[in-house]
Design a protein around this motif. Structure first.
Motif, PDB file in Angstrom:
ATOM      1  N   MET A   1      90.374  67.560 125.272  1.00  0.00           N
ATOM      2  CA  MET A   1      91.524  67.997 124.640  1.00  0.00           C
ATOM      3  C   MET A   1      92.707  66.933 124.979  1.00  0.00           C
ATOM      4  O   MET A   1      92.491  65.865 125.659  1.00  0.00           O
ATOM      5  CB  MET A   1      92.181  69.002 125.455  1.00  0.00           C
ATOM      6  CG  MET A   1      91.144  70.195 125.927  1.00  0.00           C
ATOM      7  SD  MET A   1      91.828  71.374 126.970  1.00  0.00           S
ATOM      8  CE  MET A   1      92.703  72.345 125.529  1.00  0.00           C
ATOM      9  N   GLU A   2      93.477  66.624 123.859  1.00  0.00           N
ATOM     10  CA  GLU A   2      94.372  65.753 124.029  1.00  0.00           C
ATOM     11  C   GLU A   2      95.750  66.244 123.814  1.00  0.00           C
ATOM     12  O   GLU A   2      96.143  67.152 122.901  1.00  0.00           O
ATOM     13  CB  GLU A   2      94.296  64.640 122.790  1.00  0.00           C
ATOM     14  CG  GLU A   2      92.965  63.782 122.929  1.00  0.00           C
ATOM     15  CD  GLU A   2      93.086  62.830 121.866  1.00  0.00           C
ATOM     16  OE1 GLU A   2      94.119  62.403 121.458  1.00  0.00           O
ATOM     17  OE2 GLU A   2      91.877  62.625 121.277  1.00  0.00           O
ATOM     18  N   LEU A   9      96.506  71.439 131.683  1.00  0.00           N
ATOM     19  CA  LEU A   9      96.421  72.269 132.759  1.00  0.00           C
ATOM     20  C   LEU A   9      96.753  73.561 132.898  1.00  0.00           C
ATOM     21  O   LEU A   9      96.273  74.623 133.234  1.00  0.00           O
ATOM     22  CB  LEU A   9      97.092  71.507 133.985  1.00  0.00           C
ATOM     23  CG  LEU A   9      96.253  70.181 134.392  1.00  0.00           C
ATOM     24  CD1 LEU A   9      97.145  69.413 135.502  1.00  0.00           C
ATOM     25  CD2 LEU A   9      95.013  70.413 134.964  1.00  0.00           C
ATOM     26  N   LEU A  10      98.055  73.789 132.171  1.00  0.00           N
ATOM     27  CA  LEU A  10      98.566  75.073 132.016  1.00  0.00           C
ATOM     28  C   LEU A  10      97.810  76.074 131.026  1.00  0.00           C
ATOM     29  O   LEU A  10      97.303  76.897 131.530  1.00  0.00           O
ATOM     30  CB  LEU A  10      99.978  75.133 131.584  1.00  0.00           C
ATOM     31  CG  LEU A  10     101.363  74.735 132.559  1.00  0.00           C
ATOM     32  CD1 LEU A  10     102.579  74.464 131.757  1.00  0.00           C
ATOM     33  CD2 LEU A  10     101.116  75.696 133.610  1.00  0.00           C
ATOM     34  N   ASP A  11      97.037  75.319 130.312  1.00  0.00           N
ATOM     35  CA  ASP A  11      96.210  76.105 129.122  1.00  0.00           C
ATOM     36  C   ASP A  11      94.925  76.479 129.998  1.00  0.00           C
ATOM     37  O   ASP A  11      94.402  77.555 129.825  1.00  0.00           O
ATOM     38  CB  ASP A  11      96.079  75.256 128.014  1.00  0.00           C
ATOM     39  CG  ASP A  11      95.075  75.994 126.929  1.00  0.00           C
ATOM     40  OD1 ASP A  11      95.433  77.237 126.721  1.00  0.00           O
ATOM     41  OD2 ASP A  11      93.964  75.411 126.761  1.00  0.00           O
ATOM     42  N   ALA A  12      94.466  75.650 130.711  1.00  0.00           N
ATOM     43  CA  ALA A  12      93.198  75.858 131.434  1.00  0.00           C
ATOM     44  C   ALA A  12      93.231  76.608 132.626  1.00  0.00           C
ATOM     45  O   ALA A  12      92.520  77.483 133.071  1.00  0.00           O
ATOM     46  CB  ALA A  12      92.710  74.399 131.881  1.00  0.00           C
ATOM     47  N   ALA A  13      94.689  76.801 133.314  1.00  0.00           N
ATOM     48  CA  ALA A  13      94.710  77.457 134.384  1.00  0.00           C
ATOM     49  C   ALA A  13      94.838  79.129 134.038  1.00  0.00           C
ATOM     50  O   ALA A  13      94.678  79.891 134.802  1.00  0.00           O
ATOM     51  CB  ALA A  13      96.232  77.362 134.989  1.00  0.00           C
ATOM     52  N   THR A  14      95.053  79.428 132.695  1.00  0.00           N
ATOM     53  CA  THR A  14      94.802  80.874 132.283  1.00  0.00           C
ATOM     54  C   THR A  14      93.394  81.643 132.728  1.00  0.00           C
ATOM     55  O   THR A  14      93.074  82.663 132.703  1.00  0.00           O
ATOM     56  CB  THR A  14      94.867  81.097 130.702  1.00  0.00           C
ATOM     57  OG1 THR A  14      93.851  80.295 130.204  1.00  0.00           O
ATOM     58  CG2 THR A  14      96.364  80.539 130.429  1.00  0.00           C
ATOM     59  N   LYS A  15      92.389  80.683 132.971  1.00  0.00           N
ATOM     60  CA  LYS A  15      91.068  80.968 133.380  1.00  0.00           C
ATOM     61  C   LYS A  15      90.603  80.813 134.803  1.00  0.00           C
ATOM     62  O   LYS A  15      89.538  81.244 135.107  1.00  0.00           O
ATOM     63  CB  LYS A  15      90.092  80.028 132.441  1.00  0.00           C
ATOM     64  CG  LYS A  15      90.281  80.279 130.858  1.00  0.00           C
ATOM     65  CD  LYS A  15      89.452  79.098 130.474  1.00  0.00           C
ATOM     66  CE  LYS A  15      89.736  79.198 128.721  1.00  0.00           C
ATOM     67  NZ  LYS A  15      91.117  78.329 128.380  1.00  0.00           N
ATOM     68  N   VAL A  16      91.530  80.638 135.545  1.00  0.00           N
ATOM     69  CA  VAL A  16      91.208  80.489 137.088  1.00  0.00           C
ATOM     70  C   VAL A  16      92.326  81.385 137.880  1.00  0.00           C
ATOM     71  O   VAL A  16      93.350  81.920 137.498  1.00  0.00           O
ATOM     72  CB  VAL A  16      91.452  78.813 137.502  1.00  0.00           C
ATOM     73  CG1 VAL A  16      90.495  77.894 136.666  1.00  0.00           C
ATOM     74  CG2 VAL A  16      92.867  78.526 137.547  1.00  0.00           C
ATOM     75  N   ALA A  40     105.334  69.807 138.197  1.00  0.00           N
ATOM     76  CA  ALA A  40     105.610  70.882 136.773  1.00  0.00           C
ATOM     77  C   ALA A  40     104.872  72.289 136.932  1.00  0.00           C
ATOM     78  O   ALA A  40     105.321  73.200 136.836  1.00  0.00           O
ATOM     79  CB  ALA A  40     105.489  69.953 135.471  1.00  0.00           C
ATOM     80  N   VAL A  41     103.434  71.985 137.044  1.00  0.00           N
ATOM     81  CA  VAL A  41     102.307  72.905 136.874  1.00  0.00           C
ATOM     82  C   VAL A  41     102.714  74.275 137.795  1.00  0.00           C
ATOM     83  O   VAL A  41     103.047  75.459 137.012  1.00  0.00           O
ATOM     84  CB  VAL A  41     101.008  72.698 137.059  1.00  0.00           C
ATOM     85  CG1 VAL A  41     100.042  73.891 136.715  1.00  0.00           C
ATOM     86  CG2 VAL A  41     100.627  71.637 135.847  1.00  0.00           C
ATOM     87  N   PRO A  42     102.995  74.033 139.032  1.00  0.00           N
ATOM     88  CA  PRO A  42     103.198  75.266 139.716  1.00  0.00           C
ATOM     89  C   PRO A  42     104.673  76.026 139.420  1.00  0.00           C
ATOM     90  O   PRO A  42     104.818  77.063 139.575  1.00  0.00           O
ATOM     91  CB  PRO A  42     103.272  74.693 141.301  1.00  0.00           C
ATOM     92  CG  PRO A  42     102.601  73.459 141.371  1.00  0.00           C
ATOM     93  CD  PRO A  42     102.887  73.064 139.582  1.00  0.00           C
ATOM     94  N   HIS A  43     105.459  75.364 138.832  1.00  0.00           N
ATOM     95  CA  HIS A  43     106.808  75.892 138.537  1.00  0.00           C
ATOM     96  C   HIS A  43     106.682  76.849 137.158  1.00  0.00           C
ATOM     97  O   HIS A  43     107.661  77.503 136.792  1.00  0.00           O
ATOM     98  CB  HIS A  43     107.828  74.835 138.184  1.00  0.00           C
ATOM     99  CG  HIS A  43     108.247  74.417 139.522  1.00  0.00           C
ATOM    100  ND1 HIS A  43     108.963  75.156 140.577  1.00  0.00           N
ATOM    101  CD2 HIS A  43     108.117  72.959 140.100  1.00  0.00           C
ATOM    102  CE1 HIS A  43     109.307  74.322 141.406  1.00  0.00           C
ATOM    103  NE2 HIS A  43     108.792  73.071 141.464  1.00  0.00           N
TER     104      HIS A  43
END
Length: 55
Positions: A1-2, A9-16, A40-43
């Motif tokens: 992914m680019e 990471l936010l996109d991938a996090a939808t699966k975890v 940024a990601v946890p926010h």
């Protein structure tokens, strides 16, 4: 992914169920320091987050 690291990471996090991040100790600073992506990601994602210190 680019794309921006945060967006990938936010996109991938939808699966975890849990996000795990490396938090480095930087010389002269007490505690763990977060980089811009780790900050940024946890926010922007409601999932639980584990910050694991890097040794």
């Amino acid at each position: 992914m680019e794309d921006r690291a945060r967006d990938v990471l936010l996109d991938a996090a939808t699966k975890v169920a849990l996000l795990v991040f490396d938090a480095r100790r930087r010389g002269g600073h007490a505690g763990m320091q977060l980089g811009p992506v780790n900050h940024a990601v946890p926010h922007h994602d409601p999932r639980p987050v584990a910050l694991v210190p890097h040794h």
